[in-house]
Design a protein around this motif. Structure first.
Motif, PDB file in Angstrom:
ATOM      1  N   TRP A 119       0.828  -1.210   0.000  1.00 28.37           N
ATOM      2  CA  TRP A 119       0.000   0.000   0.000  1.00 28.37           C
ATOM      3  C   TRP A 119       0.859   1.257   0.000  1.00 28.37           C
ATOM      4  N   LEU A 120       2.038   1.176   0.622  1.00 30.35           N
ATOM      5  CA  LEU A 120       2.909   2.343   0.672  1.00 30.35           C
ATOM      6  C   LEU A 120       3.566   2.602  -0.675  1.00 30.35           C
ATOM      7  N   TRP A 121       4.144   1.545  -1.271  1.00 29.01           N
ATOM      8  CA  TRP A 121       4.881   1.734  -2.521  1.00 29.01           C
ATOM      9  C   TRP A 121       3.959   1.839  -3.728  1.00 29.01           C
ATOM     10  N   ALA A 122       2.661   1.606  -3.512  1.00 23.58           N
ATOM     11  CA  ALA A 122       1.699   1.905  -4.576  1.00 23.58           C
ATOM     12  C   ALA A 122       1.413   3.402  -4.649  1.00 23.58           C
ATOM     13  N   ARG A 123       1.757   4.129  -3.564  1.00 19.46           N
ATOM     14  CA  ARG A 123       1.492   5.569  -3.488  1.00 19.46           C
ATOM     15  C   ARG A 123       2.759   6.418  -3.603  1.00 19.46           C
ATOM     16  N   LEU A 124       3.890   5.834  -3.202  1.00 20.23           N
ATOM     17  CA  LEU A 124       5.160   6.562  -3.218  1.00 20.23           C
ATOM     18  C   LEU A 124       6.195   5.787  -4.012  1.00 20.23           C
TER      19      LEU A 124
END
Length: 306
Positions: free
Chosen positions: A23-28
């Protein structure tokens, strides 16, 4: 400027608990992705003309200086230690390695085709015609090599050089993975990145082999590992591979195909099992966690001493 062992220990524990949250690396953008974008741009922009080797050397120098400066600025401008902890946890991605290797065993238990797809995610050789033992060997080799490149080396350079050290290592290793291959396009431009990556990995590769042997109670095999590692096509990868092969009782390396060309490389630990099954990958993932525990123990001792 050296890294803090207590920060390293907490980073290793944080990575083991959380891994790389999708979820984090899908946004950053992941730091490795940012490095990849920069190296890809440099490849497109400067890999041309009659002096490609000089251009590659200049690009590597710029990457190393930029990474070192960024690390220094982060340490100076962000005294908040949590920021350093998070960055180290991101750059020492042990759990992600374990997950990718374990996926190969899970794929093989589903079907040979699924195993091939899983191993294709972590190796650069041809996988379409691999039989099951070849898939297994490839997964184990990737586990050993990436334990050195992706875990031990970043840990080593962080302890030695703090954030500048780990960032310089990561950008060099990323450059080697992108432009360090001896292809027609990158033979000259990627020469400096490949050679500097070999230099930065020289000590960590041997430390990784020692770590694997010690965590399996097999230090007596050091002489055999040393002899076999020198027969490997890589100056560094043979060390963790030879140690892993000995501890798991399997033969690694051997013939494989790259871009349709079969290359007859010698086996590492040739007397080992040449037809391993998925259970050997399970043993390799357990070896990865043993090595992780060994690194944590070293970090804890250093933290107590300092």
């Amino acid at each position: 400027m050296t890294g803090a062992p207590e920060i390293l220990l907490l980073a290793l524990l944080l990575d083991a608990a959380l891994g790389e949250p999708a979820w984090l690396w899908a946004r950053l953008p992941h730091p490795a992705v940012l490095m990849g974008w920069l190296i890809g741009w440099a490849d497109t922009r400067f890999n041309r003309g009659a002096h490609k080797r000089r251009a590659g050397i200049a690009v590597l120098c710029a990457l190393v200086l930029g990474a070192g400066l960024l690390g220094w600025l982060l340490e100076v401008l962000l005294p908040w230690r949590m920021a350093e902890l998070l960055l180290v946890a991101i750059l020492v991605a042990h759990k992600s390695l374990v997950q990718h290797v374990a996926a190969v065993a899970a794929g093989l238990r589903e079907s040979l085709a699924a195993g091939r797809r899983a191993v294709a995610m972590i190796v650069g050789r041809d996988t379409a015609e691999m039989d099951e033992p070849a898939v297994v060997r490839s997964g184990i080799e990737s586990a050993a090599e990436n334990l050195s490149d992706g875990v031990t080396a970043p840990v080593f350079w962080y302890l030695l050089g703090g954030l500048p050290g780990i960032l310089i290592y990561k950008v060099t290793n990323t450059a080697d993975s992108m432009i360090g291959y001896r292809t027609e396009r990158h033979a000259e431009f990627g020469w400096a990145s490949a050679r500097f990556d070999d230099l930065l990995n020289w000590i960590p590769a041997r430390v990784t082999a020692l770590l694997i042997l010690l965590t399996h109670g097999r230090f007596a095999d050091w002489g055999a590992v040393s002899r076999e590692a020198r027969l490997h096509r890589s100056p560094n990868a043979g060390w963790p591979e030879a140690a892993m092969a000995r501890c798991l009782g399997v033969a690694l390396s051997g013939p494989r195909s790259y871009e349709g060309e079969l290359r007859d490389y010698p086996f590492v630990h040739p007397e080992g099992n040449r037809t391993p099954g998925p259970e050997a990958i399970d043993q390799a993932t357990a070896a990865l966690w043993r090595s992780w525990a060994g690194i944590c123990a070293v970090a804890a001792v250093l933290a107590l001493l300092t």
